[in-house]
Design an enzyme around this catalytic site. Structure first.
Site, PDB file in Angstrom:
ATOM      1  N   LEU A   8       5.304   2.098   4.524  1.00  0.00           N
ATOM      2  CA  LEU A   8       6.020   0.885   4.112  1.00  0.00           C
ATOM      3  C   LEU A   8       7.027   1.158   2.987  1.00  0.00           C
ATOM      4  O   LEU A   8       7.545   0.223   2.378  1.00  0.00           O
ATOM      5  CB  LEU A   8       5.028  -0.212   3.692  1.00  0.00           C
ATOM      6  CG  LEU A   8       4.055  -0.662   4.793  1.00  0.00           C
ATOM      7  CD1 LEU A   8       3.119  -1.758   4.275  1.00  0.00           C
ATOM      8  CD2 LEU A   8       4.804  -1.162   6.036  1.00  0.00           C
ATOM      9  N   GLY A   9       7.300   2.429   2.735  1.00  0.00           N
ATOM     10  CA  GLY A   9       8.360   2.776   1.778  1.00  0.00           C
ATOM     11  C   GLY A   9       7.966   2.584   0.324  1.00  0.00           C
ATOM     12  O   GLY A   9       8.827   2.307  -0.522  1.00  0.00           O
TER      13      GLY A   9
ATOM     14  N   SER B 260       6.967   4.804  -1.982  1.00  0.00           N
ATOM     15  CA  SER B 260       7.516   5.772  -2.942  1.00  0.00           C
ATOM     16  C   SER B 260       9.003   5.511  -3.170  1.00  0.00           C
ATOM     17  O   SER B 260       9.501   5.617  -4.295  1.00  0.00           O
ATOM     18  CB  SER B 260       7.265   7.220  -2.499  1.00  0.00           C
ATOM     19  OG  SER B 260       7.963   7.521  -1.319  1.00  0.00           O
ATOM     20  N   ALA B 261       9.718   5.114  -2.118  1.00  0.00           N
ATOM     21  CA  ALA B 261      11.147   4.798  -2.288  1.00  0.00           C
ATOM     22  C   ALA B 261      11.325   3.559  -3.163  1.00  0.00           C
ATOM     23  O   ALA B 261      12.210   3.507  -4.020  1.00  0.00           O
ATOM     24  CB  ALA B 261      11.807   4.580  -0.929  1.00  0.00           C
ATOM     25  N   ALA B 262      10.464   2.552  -2.966  1.00  0.00           N
ATOM     26  CA  ALA B 262      10.551   1.337  -3.787  1.00  0.00           C
ATOM     27  C   ALA B 262      10.313   1.690  -5.260  1.00  0.00           C
ATOM     28  O   ALA B 262      11.015   1.202  -6.149  1.00  0.00           O
ATOM     29  CB  ALA B 262       9.544   0.299  -3.301  1.00  0.00           C
TER      30      ALA B 262
ATOM     31  N   PRO C 190       0.829  -1.214   0.000  1.00  0.00           N
ATOM     32  CA  PRO C 190       0.000   0.000   0.000  1.00  0.00           C
ATOM     33  C   PRO C 190       0.862   1.263   0.000  1.00  0.00           C
ATOM     34  O   PRO C 190       1.933   1.286   0.625  1.00  0.00           O
ATOM     35  CB  PRO C 190      -0.795  -0.116   1.304  1.00  0.00           C
ATOM     36  CG  PRO C 190      -0.077  -1.101   2.152  1.00  0.00           C
ATOM     37  CD  PRO C 190       0.701  -2.002   1.240  1.00  0.00           C
TER      38      PRO C 190
ATOM     39  N   ALA D  74       1.493   4.367   3.592  1.00  0.00           N
ATOM     40  CA  ALA D  74       1.220   3.684   4.870  1.00  0.00           C
ATOM     41  C   ALA D  74       2.489   3.507   5.697  1.00  0.00           C
ATOM     42  O   ALA D  74       2.482   2.813   6.708  1.00  0.00           O
ATOM     43  CB  ALA D  74       0.578   2.319   4.605  1.00  0.00           C
TER      44      ALA D  74
ATOM     45  N   ASP E 109      14.726   5.083   3.482  1.00  0.00           N
ATOM     46  CA  ASP E 109      13.754   4.305   2.704  1.00  0.00           C
ATOM     47  C   ASP E 109      14.361   3.844   1.379  1.00  0.00           C
ATOM     48  O   ASP E 109      14.178   2.698   0.963  1.00  0.00           O
ATOM     49  CB  ASP E 109      12.501   5.147   2.406  1.00  0.00           C
ATOM     50  CG  ASP E 109      11.575   5.259   3.608  1.00  0.00           C
ATOM     51  OD1 ASP E 109      12.021   4.974   4.725  1.00  0.00           O
ATOM     52  OD2 ASP E 109      10.411   5.650   3.411  1.00  0.00           O
TER      53      ASP E 109
HETATM   54  O1  PMV Z   1       7.756   7.784   4.520  1.00  0.00           O
HETATM   55  P1  PMV Z   1       7.762   6.775   5.639  1.00  0.00           P
HETATM   56  O2  PMV Z   1       6.497   6.705   6.374  1.00  0.00           O
HETATM   57  O3  PMV Z   1       8.297   5.459   5.158  1.00  0.00           O
HETATM   58  O4  PMV Z   1       8.804   7.310   6.741  1.00  0.00           O
HETATM   59  C1  PMV Z   1      10.120   7.611   6.436  1.00  0.00           C
HETATM   60  C2  PMV Z   1      10.955   7.710   7.662  1.00  0.00           C
HETATM   61  C3  PMV Z   1      11.150   9.106   8.241  1.00  0.00           C
HETATM   62  O5  PMV Z   1      12.210   8.963   9.189  1.00  0.00           O
HETATM   63  C4  PMV Z   1       9.899   9.589   8.976  1.00  0.00           C
HETATM   64  C5  PMV Z   1      11.526  10.139   7.192  1.00  0.00           C
HETATM   65  C6  PMV Z   1      12.928   9.959   6.605  1.00  0.00           C
HETATM   66  O6  PMV Z   1      13.198  10.611   5.587  1.00  0.00           O
HETATM   67  O7  PMV Z   1      13.747   9.232   7.185  1.00  0.00           O
END
Ligand code: PMV
Length: 317
Positions: free
Chosen positions: A108-109, A111-113, A103, A106, A153
């Site tokens: 779980l990263g 957008s980074a994935a 999802p 939420a 992430d």
């Molecule tokens: O975007 P999330 O919910 O996966 O959180 C990222 C982790 C944070 O420490 C809140 C932000 C970051 O850039 O490290």
């Protein structure tokens, strides 16, 4: 992971990149302020297929983001992130089709994935790439969404497994001293990471001494968690996650829903539990053993939370 298929003349006609989602076992938010974080890669995440095209366009589910004459401030955030990633890679125009099997929004990263999978696919298509290109391009993408992303992430999406991460030194793979079982519940819709990171930064400005104490304590417990993960001491890891959650509550990023899901996991026998990611909603994780895994999942399912188990297997010695 990346793969490509050949067109006429040997140049690849298309390429695929994949990357995983993550949970943060320790250190979210504090990592933005220089503390270490420990992330665990998930078995699923994002897949992106790219092909050469006269015009760059990103398809994400039913949404379509053409770059057209550029991706100025008025363009949707995904289009601006896509443009930043292509620029960071020096990539030519591509048509990209992305799918997510975790999802979005939420914690779980997702957008980074997507950023890592897209960067991998573009690099495989062009056949070029220097070490560090994927990380740099994915971070350029991520910063458009999150403003000042720490990079944890994207590092987790790139490396998978269990990683130790600091802003200063990047990612190091951690040895895992046994089967680490982490159950994950999607409790409620997540909040914007950018907004949560800004709210925590506002706390730092309001109460710098207290804030520094939180960061120092989270740093200490991350160092302890590193040794505990290598030793495979899951009850102790649970205690450290509980302590981390209390700091996250004090930083104002938990919610009654996340606290309730966490309490239910503890009552059902988890060694420890905490929110994961930016908070303000999203997911709770709990470290469990073979015996408590089923009872925690049952309790969460009874409350209507979609949930699953992420497992890290012992590092061969
Ligand atoms: O975007 P999330 O919910 O996966 O959180 C990222 C982790 C944070 O420490 C809140 C932000 C970051 O850039 O490290």
């Amino acid at each position: 992971m990346a793969s490509k298929s050949r067109g006429a003349g040997g140049a690849p006609a298309s390429a695929v990149g994949e990357a995983c989602g993550k949970v943060l076992l320790v250190g979210e938010h504090a990592v933005v302020h220089g503390a270490p974080a420990i992330a665990l890669g998930l078995g699923s995440g994002a897949r992106v297929e790219v092909s050469r095209s006269d015009e760059s366009v990103l398809e994400l589910g039913a949404e379509r983001y053409p770059l057209g004459s550029g991706a100025g401030d008025a363009a949707p955030v995904a289009a601006r992130a896509f443009a930043a990633l292509l620029e960071a890679l020096g990539a030519s125009s591509v048509a990209a089709r992305a799918t997510l099997d975790i999802p979005a929004g939420a914690g779980l990263g997702a957008s980074a994935a997507l950023g890592v999978a897209l960067a991998r696919a573009c690099a495989a298509l062009s056949g070029s790439g220097e070490p560090g290109d994927i990380a740099r391009a994915a971070l350029a993408w991520e910063n458009v969404f999150h403003g000042d992303a720490s990079g944890v992430d994207t590092a987790a999406a790139e490396h998978g497994g269990c990683i130790w991460f600091t802003r200063q030194e990047g990612a190091t793979k951690l040895d895992v001293g046994g089967v680490l079982r982490v159950v994950v519940a999607q409790v409620e819709p997540g909040a914007s990471t950018r907004r949560m990171v800004e709210a925590v930064a506002a706390q730092q400005r309001a109460e710098p001494a207290l804030f520094a104490e939180h960061i120092a304590d989270i740093t200490a417990l991350a160092h302890e968690a590193r040794g505990v993960i290598t030793a495979g001491d899951w009850p102790k890891l649970g205690q450290l996650m509980n302590a981390n959650h209390v700091h996250l509550q004090a930083l104002g990023v938990s919610t009654p829903g996340l606290d309730g899901a966490r309490a239910a996991a503890l009552l059902a026998g988890a060694f420890g539990a905490k929110l994961t990611g930016a908070g303000g909603g999203g997911c709770v994780i709990a470290v469990v053993d073979e015996g408590s895994e089923a009872s925690v999942l049952e309790v969460w399912r009874g409350r209507g939370f979609p949930c699953f188990t992420a497992t890290a297997t012992p590092t061969p010695r």
